[in-house]
Design an enzyme around this catalytic site. Sequence first.
Site, PDB file in Angstrom:
ATOM      1  N   ARG A  24       0.829  -1.213   0.000  1.00  0.00           N
ATOM      2  CA  ARG A  24       0.000   0.000   0.000  1.00  0.00           C
ATOM      3  C   ARG A  24       0.857   1.253   0.000  1.00  0.00           C
ATOM      4  NH1 ARG A  24       2.160   2.420   3.470  1.00  0.00           N
ATOM      5  NH2 ARG A  24       1.972   2.411   5.713  1.00  0.00           N
TER       6      ARG A  24
ATOM      7  N   LYS B 227       0.944  12.180  10.069  1.00  0.00           N
ATOM      8  CA  LYS B 227       2.130  11.610  10.722  1.00  0.00           C
ATOM      9  C   LYS B 227       3.215  12.668  10.927  1.00  0.00           C
ATOM     10  CE  LYS B 227       4.733   7.359  10.857  1.00  0.00           C
ATOM     11  NZ  LYS B 227       4.723   5.973  10.430  1.00  0.00           N
TER      12      LYS B 227
ATOM     13  N   ARG C 248       2.156  14.705  13.801  1.00  0.00           N
ATOM     14  CA  ARG C 248       2.288  13.932  15.045  1.00  0.00           C
ATOM     15  C   ARG C 248       3.750  13.919  15.515  1.00  0.00           C
ATOM     16  NH1 ARG C 248       0.045   8.854  13.574  1.00  0.00           N
ATOM     17  NH2 ARG C 248       2.052   7.817  13.684  1.00  0.00           N
TER      18      ARG C 248
ATOM     19  N   ASP D 225       7.564   5.039   5.746  1.00  0.00           N
ATOM     20  CA  ASP D 225       6.600   3.975   5.414  1.00  0.00           C
ATOM     21  C   ASP D 225       5.570   4.468   4.394  1.00  0.00           C
ATOM     22  OD1 ASP D 225       5.221   5.685   7.057  1.00  0.00           O
ATOM     23  OD2 ASP D 225       4.208   4.107   8.191  1.00  0.00           O
TER      24      ASP D 225
ATOM     25  N   LYS E  43       6.061  -5.956  21.606  1.00  0.00           N
ATOM     26  CA  LYS E  43       5.726  -4.672  22.233  1.00  0.00           C
ATOM     27  C   LYS E  43       4.940  -4.952  23.521  1.00  0.00           C
ATOM     28  CE  LYS E  43       4.838  -1.002  19.687  1.00  0.00           C
ATOM     29  NZ  LYS E  43       4.434  -0.078  18.607  1.00  0.00           N
TER      30      LYS E  43
ATOM     31  N   HIS F  50       9.906  -5.855  11.476  1.00  0.00           N
ATOM     32  CA  HIS F  50       9.842  -4.646  10.639  1.00  0.00           C
ATOM     33  C   HIS F  50      11.206  -4.309  10.072  1.00  0.00           C
ATOM     34  CE1 HIS F  50       6.080  -2.827  12.820  1.00  0.00           C
ATOM     35  NE2 HIS F  50       5.912  -4.064  12.443  1.00  0.00           N
TER      36      HIS F  50
ATOM     37  N   GLU G 202       8.856   0.247   3.829  1.00  0.00           N
ATOM     38  CA  GLU G 202       8.708  -0.497   5.085  1.00  0.00           C
ATOM     39  C   GLU G 202       8.214  -1.898   4.763  1.00  0.00           C
ATOM     40  OE1 GLU G 202       6.862   0.464   9.367  1.00  0.00           O
ATOM     41  OE2 GLU G 202       5.378  -0.159   7.888  1.00  0.00           O
TER      42      GLU G 202
ATOM     43  N   ALA H  86      -2.953  -8.543  15.160  1.00  0.00           N
ATOM     44  CA  ALA H  86      -2.651  -7.128  14.902  1.00  0.00           C
ATOM     45  C   ALA H  86      -3.842  -6.404  14.272  1.00  0.00           C
ATOM     46  CB  ALA H  86      -1.428  -7.006  14.007  1.00  0.00           C
TER      47      ALA H  86
ATOM     48  N   HIS I  16      -5.694  -3.316  16.010  1.00  0.00           N
ATOM     49  CA  HIS I  16      -5.753  -2.048  15.281  1.00  0.00           C
ATOM     50  C   HIS I  16      -7.176  -1.501  15.295  1.00  0.00           C
ATOM     51  CE1 HIS I  16      -5.276   0.551  11.643  1.00  0.00           C
ATOM     52  NE2 HIS I  16      -4.131   0.775  12.243  1.00  0.00           N
TER      53      HIS I  16
HETATM   54  P1  0O2 Z   1      -0.343   2.606   9.952  1.00  0.00           P
HETATM   55  O1  0O2 Z   1      -1.593   3.372   9.830  1.00  0.00           O
HETATM   56  O2  0O2 Z   1      -0.547   1.134  10.119  1.00  0.00           O
HETATM   57  O3  0O2 Z   1       0.656   2.909   8.848  1.00  0.00           O
HETATM   58  P2  0O2 Z   1       7.232   5.415  12.767  1.00  0.00           P
HETATM   59  O4  0O2 Z   1       6.072   6.041  13.520  1.00  0.00           O
HETATM   60  O5  0O2 Z   1       6.802   4.468  11.693  1.00  0.00           O
HETATM   61  O6  0O2 Z   1       8.224   6.414  12.291  1.00  0.00           O
HETATM   62  P3  0O2 Z   1       7.544   3.541  14.816  1.00  0.00           P
HETATM   63  O7  0O2 Z   1       6.166   3.764  15.328  1.00  0.00           O
HETATM   64  O8  0O2 Z   1       8.623   3.352  15.839  1.00  0.00           O
HETATM   65  O9  0O2 Z   1       8.050   4.652  13.857  1.00  0.00           O
HETATM   66  O10 0O2 Z   1       7.536   2.342  13.812  1.00  0.00           O
HETATM   67  P4  0O2 Z   1       7.192   0.838  14.078  1.00  0.00           P
HETATM   68  O11 0O2 Z   1       7.226   0.508  15.531  1.00  0.00           O
HETATM   69  O12 0O2 Z   1       8.096   0.093  13.168  1.00  0.00           O
HETATM   70  O13 0O2 Z   1       5.667   0.728  13.608  1.00  0.00           O
HETATM   71  C1  0O2 Z   1       5.306   1.031  12.297  1.00  0.00           C
HETATM   72  C2  0O2 Z   1       4.009   0.356  11.910  1.00  0.00           C
HETATM   73  O14 0O2 Z   1       3.883  -0.931  12.516  1.00  0.00           O
HETATM   74  C3  0O2 Z   1       2.768   1.087  12.336  1.00  0.00           C
HETATM   75  O15 0O2 Z   1       2.519   2.067  11.376  1.00  0.00           O
HETATM   76  C4  0O2 Z   1       1.732  -0.035  12.333  1.00  0.00           C
HETATM   77  O16 0O2 Z   1       1.343  -0.363  11.003  1.00  0.00           O
HETATM   78  C5  0O2 Z   1       2.529  -1.199  12.869  1.00  0.00           C
HETATM   79  N1  0O2 Z   1       2.423  -1.280  14.338  1.00  0.00           N
HETATM   80  C6  0O2 Z   1       3.362  -0.882  15.234  1.00  0.00           C
HETATM   81  N2  0O2 Z   1       2.953  -1.110  16.480  1.00  0.00           N
HETATM   82  C7  0O2 Z   1       1.730  -1.680  16.398  1.00  0.00           C
HETATM   83  C8  0O2 Z   1       0.774  -2.148  17.383  1.00  0.00           C
HETATM   84  O17 0O2 Z   1       0.985  -2.096  18.573  1.00  0.00           O
HETATM   85  N3  0O2 Z   1      -0.401  -2.668  16.890  1.00  0.00           N
HETATM   86  C9  0O2 Z   1      -0.681  -2.761  15.562  1.00  0.00           C
HETATM   87  N4  0O2 Z   1      -1.842  -3.291  15.196  1.00  0.00           N
HETATM   88  N5  0O2 Z   1       0.191  -2.297  14.619  1.00  0.00           N
HETATM   89  C10 0O2 Z   1       1.378  -1.772  15.030  1.00  0.00           C
HETATM   90  P5  0O2 Z   1       1.724   3.416  11.731  1.00  0.00           P
HETATM   91  O18 0O2 Z   1       2.260   4.507  10.881  1.00  0.00           O
HETATM   92  O19 0O2 Z   1       1.769   3.667  13.233  1.00  0.00           O
HETATM   93  O20 0O2 Z   1       0.260   3.105  11.331  1.00  0.00           O
END
Ligand code: 0O2
Length: 246
Positions: free
Chosen positions: A59, A69, A72, A88, A128, A136, A155, A167, A171
């Site tokens: 995607r 983002k 944020r 990502d 986590k 990742h 990513e 997950a 979510h």
């Molecule tokens: P979306 O809407 O899914 O894209 P970053 O914020 O990416 O710069 P971060 O948060 O340290 O840095 O990155 P991390 O930990 O690698 O997580 C990136 C993505 O992993 C998230 O993207 C989620 O898709 C997924 N993810 C991470 N933690 C969780 C969790 O606890 N639960 C679920 N369901 N998914 C998780 P985004 O951008 O946060 O959201």
Amino acid sequence: MADQPYIELSELRDVQMKMTRFFMAYRFVLEEMVTKIDILQEEFEVAHDYSPIEHTKSRLKSPESIIKKVRRKNLPVKTAVIREEIRDIAGIRITCSFRSDIYEIRNMLLSQQDIELVDEKDYIEKPKPNGYQSLHMIVRVPVFMSDHVEYPYVEVQIRTIAMDFWASLEHKIYYKYEEEAPKELIAELTSAAEAVDALDKKMERIHQELHKKDRSVQPAEEEPFDLPEETLERLLSMARRKPSDE
Ligand code: 0O2
């Protein structure tokens, strides 16, 4: 009602064109990665008689989500900042049956010369606090344009079917309750994460047991045309025979 800011049609077209150009490298890099993964899957299936990949989803992050983002993270909404900090924009999720497949796919991808590993987070080795598990990686892959090369970030998330199931439910809950989910629901999710972990470990043990038996009866490696002359002649004459000859 306050006047809405007025945007000329030509200005709108210009923004649209710039957006299309911005996303182009990300679109292409996703196509490249998906092709790489398809090749690995198909070749692995032929060589090992099973598929380590259940499915792949890719995607592109929407402009709205990118801006959200950036805000944020308290960053300025600037193209150069977005390119460097939002890693990502292009995302791929690979779902596997077994835990060991995750690392097998990771190693196969990273052994390719044009894939550069920039960052890696192993939430399987170290889940986590909420129980989230997944591997990742942020990688960079060259995209050859007509007059220059781009290296967009991608990513890559790799997880098992069970981890993915958990997950996606987590979510949905996270979005529905906006970080204020009832305690009982969080406790249920935590226990579901433990069940996912136990199931994945059990499935892995069964898979390894099955695989051990397969490995003991590996056929000798043979190239397709290196057959004894006689066998080759027989095959050729069979291929030459017309249905009416039978
Ligand atoms: P979306 O809407 O899914 O894209 P970053 O914020 O990416 O710069 P971060 O948060 O340290 O840095 O990155 P991390 O930990 O690698 O997580 C990136 C993505 O992993 C998230 O993207 C989620 O898709 C997924 N993810 C991470 N933690 C969780 C969790 O606890 N639960 C679920 N369901 N998914 C998780 P985004 O951008 O946060 O959201």
